[in-house]
Every structure is written in structure tokens, then in C-alpha cells.
Motif scaffolding. Sequence first.
Motif, short mmCIF file in Angstrom:
data_model
loop_
_atom_site.label_atom_id
_atom_site.label_comp_id
_atom_site.label_asym_id
_atom_site.label_seq_id
_atom_site.Cartn_x
_atom_site.Cartn_y
_atom_site.Cartn_z
N PRO A 19 30.20 41.08 42.67
CA PRO A 19 30.97 40.24 43.36
C PRO A 19 30.88 38.78 43.55
O PRO A 19 31.70 38.07 44.39
N THR A 20 29.96 37.98 42.62
CA THR A 20 29.63 36.77 42.62
C THR A 20 29.87 36.21 41.14
O THR A 20 29.71 36.88 40.26
N GLY A 21 30.03 34.92 40.94
CA GLY A 21 30.06 34.35 39.80
C GLY A 21 31.26 34.80 38.79
O GLY A 21 31.35 34.95 37.49
N LEU A 22 32.35 34.82 39.38
CA LEU A 22 33.60 35.65 38.91
C LEU A 22 34.79 34.62 38.65
O LEU A 22 35.08 33.63 39.52
N TRP A 23 35.35 34.47 37.45
CA TRP A 23 36.13 33.68 36.79
C TRP A 23 37.60 34.02 37.50
O TRP A 23 37.64 35.17 37.50
N THR A 24 38.37 33.19 37.70
CA THR A 24 39.81 33.29 37.93
C THR A 24 40.27 34.19 36.78
O THR A 24 40.31 33.96 35.50
N GLY A 25 41.29 35.28 37.21
CA GLY A 25 41.47 36.26 36.30
C GLY A 25 40.63 37.46 35.81
O GLY A 25 41.17 38.55 35.22
N ASN A 26 39.60 37.41 36.12
CA ASN A 26 38.61 38.36 36.20
C ASN A 26 39.00 40.02 36.86
O ASN A 26 39.61 39.67 38.10
N LEU A 27 38.62 40.89 36.43
CA LEU A 27 39.04 42.13 36.80
C LEU A 27 37.75 42.63 37.97
O LEU A 27 36.67 42.56 37.63
N PHE A 28 38.27 42.89 39.11
CA PHE A 28 37.23 43.31 40.04
C PHE A 28 37.55 44.73 40.35
O PHE A 28 38.60 45.27 40.68
N SER A 29 36.55 45.47 40.55
CA SER A 29 36.61 46.99 40.43
C SER A 29 35.44 47.31 41.54
O SER A 29 34.43 46.80 41.71
N GLY A 30 35.97 48.43 42.22
CA GLY A 30 34.87 49.13 43.36
C GLY A 30 35.27 50.51 43.61
O GLY A 30 36.48 50.94 43.19
N VAL A 31 34.55 50.98 44.67
CA VAL A 31 34.62 52.58 44.79
C VAL A 31 34.72 52.77 46.36
O VAL A 31 33.86 51.98 46.79
N VAL A 32 35.63 53.20 46.80
CA VAL A 32 35.74 53.35 48.19
C VAL A 32 35.16 54.53 48.59
O VAL A 32 35.28 55.83 48.17
N LEU A 33 34.34 54.45 49.71
CA LEU A 33 33.40 55.43 50.26
C LEU A 33 33.63 55.89 51.93
O LEU A 33 33.85 54.83 52.34
N ARG A 34 33.65 56.92 52.14
CA ARG A 34 33.65 57.14 53.47
C ARG A 34 32.53 58.34 53.86
O ARG A 34 32.43 59.09 53.02
N ASN A 35 31.53 58.04 54.48
CA ASN A 35 30.34 58.46 55.16
C ASN A 35 29.59 58.83 53.68
O ASN A 35 29.11 60.04 53.46
N ALA A 85 57.39 40.84 49.60
CA ALA A 85 56.85 41.92 48.90
C ALA A 85 55.47 41.27 48.31
O ALA A 85 54.65 42.18 47.74
N PHE A 86 55.41 40.17 48.31
CA PHE A 86 54.30 39.45 47.20
C PHE A 86 53.14 38.99 48.09
O PHE A 86 52.02 38.57 47.77
N VAL A 87 53.13 39.30 49.66
CA VAL A 87 52.27 38.66 50.41
C VAL A 87 51.00 39.56 50.52
O VAL A 87 49.86 39.19 50.26
N THR A 88 51.15 40.86 50.44
CA THR A 88 50.18 41.88 50.25
C THR A 88 50.20 42.70 49.15
O THR A 88 51.34 43.40 48.89
N GLN A 89 49.27 42.70 48.36
CA GLN A 89 49.39 43.57 47.13
C GLN A 89 48.77 44.92 47.61
O GLN A 89 47.88 45.02 48.32
N VAL A 90 49.37 45.94 46.90
CA VAL A 90 48.95 47.38 47.37
C VAL A 90 48.65 48.32 46.12
O VAL A 90 49.45 48.16 45.09
N LEU A 91 47.49 48.91 46.20
CA LEU A 91 47.03 49.61 45.03
C LEU A 91 46.42 50.89 45.46
O LEU A 91 45.96 51.02 46.68
N LYS A 92 46.32 52.11 44.60
CA LYS A 92 45.59 53.13 45.01
C LYS A 92 44.50 53.52 43.97
O LYS A 92 44.65 53.19 42.79
N ALA A 93 43.39 53.98 44.79
CA ALA A 93 42.33 54.45 43.83
C ALA A 93 42.80 55.52 43.36
O ALA A 93 43.47 56.23 43.41
N ASP A 94 41.68 55.83 42.10
CA ASP A 94 41.99 57.05 41.34
C ASP A 94 41.20 58.21 41.98
O ASP A 94 40.77 58.25 43.33
N ALA A 95 41.31 59.45 41.38
CA ALA A 95 40.68 60.52 41.92
C ALA A 95 39.27 60.38 42.36
O ALA A 95 38.68 61.14 43.22
N ALA A 96 38.36 59.56 41.85
CA ALA A 96 37.16 59.15 42.01
C ALA A 96 36.80 58.09 43.04
O ALA A 96 35.81 57.47 43.36
#
Length: 258
Positions: free
Chosen positions: A154-170, A195-206
Motif C-alpha cells: 500500500p505504499t509507492g503506488l502510481w495513479t492507476g495502480n490496482l490495489f487488492s486486499g482480503v477482508v478478514l473478520r476474526n 452515484a459517483f461519490v462512493t464507489q461500491v464493490l464486492k469481494a469474491d468468495a475468498a
Amino acid sequence: MSRRAVATGLAFLVAIGATPVFAHFQEIIPSAEVLPEGGSVTLDMVFTHPFEGGPVMDMKRPVAVGVLAGGKRTDLTPSIVAKPIGEATAWTLTRTIDEPGAAIFYVEPQPYFEPAENKLIVHYAKVLVDGYASGEGWDALVGLPVEIRPLTRPTGLWTGNLFSGVVLRNGEPVPFAEIEVEFVNDGSVAAPNDAFVTQVLKADAAGVFSYAMPRAGWWGFAALTEGDAPGRAPDGKEVPVEEGALIWVKATDMPVSR
């Protein structure tokens, strides 16, 4: 929802003079995300609507503020200072980074009751500051109840880079978690409509999600989950609790050499 139902709802909002409910984001924004030679960094903790530039919600003294560095968590709560913004209270912190490696700052705020949604909001937010541009330790977990583990540094990212993460609970992935994304707008971007104020997406099955940041600046990723137990509103009634896992990431324009 049918178009007729949507139209009816909008007409009702207009009739009562209400405005749309925009996403709440717990900000924890550092003065720099990379310190090539170490030094001090200041972090501002504000509870607001980033893209809209406000309003700023009053933030009670956080339950906990800390940093994870070198595998060790340090409580920084005693060091935070109140920072008034208009009539609301935000918080700030200054910390010296004197060793290479990731310093992951985090905040656990007190629950905030949102009457428009009749729920309590608790956003566990974090941001990474890279000491001496080491590029190390960036995927370490703080151990928050809900947390985003970055799959992209999450550091040293250029504009247009794809940021990915995984959502964890406990510590476990959350399948199909909903993620809200907002840009910290300095007023230079005008949304064509709400509609442009907040972007919304969903994580995959993982529990994995990705988003390409189209503009330089700070971006907040908020994975929203429902708490295991209800909380209590100011009137004592039980209400649901929204537990959010937030991570803040900065995109930087690529300079052009001539």
C-alpha cells in the motif's frame, strides 16, 4: 427495487427536505506515507465523508490508537491530541519513525450513533507509513476484529495502480464482503451525480477485492460487516452495529522526464 418505488422514495426525501445519506469513513491520514530518511509523521484522525469534504462528525476520544512496527504493538492513545474542526472534534498524533520497516498506525473509535440509519458505527481504520522506504512488513496484521490485509503493497503506488486486499473478520476471510471506496477530495473533483461519490464493490468468495485508483491522492477502502451483537442507541434501545475494516492508500502521479 422498482423504478416507481425509487421515484416515490426520492419524492419523499424532497418533501421532507432530506438529503441523501453518504458513506461515513474513519480517516487516519499521515502527512507522508513514505519517509525515505525517517523522521516524524503526523496523523490526523477525522470521522467524515471524504469525497464530500464533510460534514465532520464529532469524534469522542478513541478507545485505542496504536502502531504495529517490528512485530510489536505500541499503545499511542496517551499521545493523541484533540483537534477541533469547526464545532466537531477530531484527533491528531505525531510520531518519530527512526527504524526501517512498516509502521502500521491504527485507531479504534468509540461507537458513533447515526440516527439516519438507526445504527451504531465502529470503523477500525489503519494506514501504513514506510520508514526509510524499506518496502518491508507491509502485509502484517494488527489483529483488529475486522481488518483488511493488503495483497498489494500500500505504499509507492502510481495513479492507476490496482490495489487488492482480503477482508478478514476474526482472522478469517469474509466471502462477498461489501467494500465502499472514497477519494479524499480537496474540492477539485465534482461528481456528475451522487452515484459517483462512493464507489461500491464486492469481494469474491475468498474475501478478495481489487480497485484501480484513477486519481492521485488518498483513497479509503471500507469493508462493512455487521457486528455479532447489537449495541444501544442513546435512548437505550438495541440497534445493529456496523463494524468496518478500513485501510487508507495513497496514489501518486508518475512524473514525466523530458
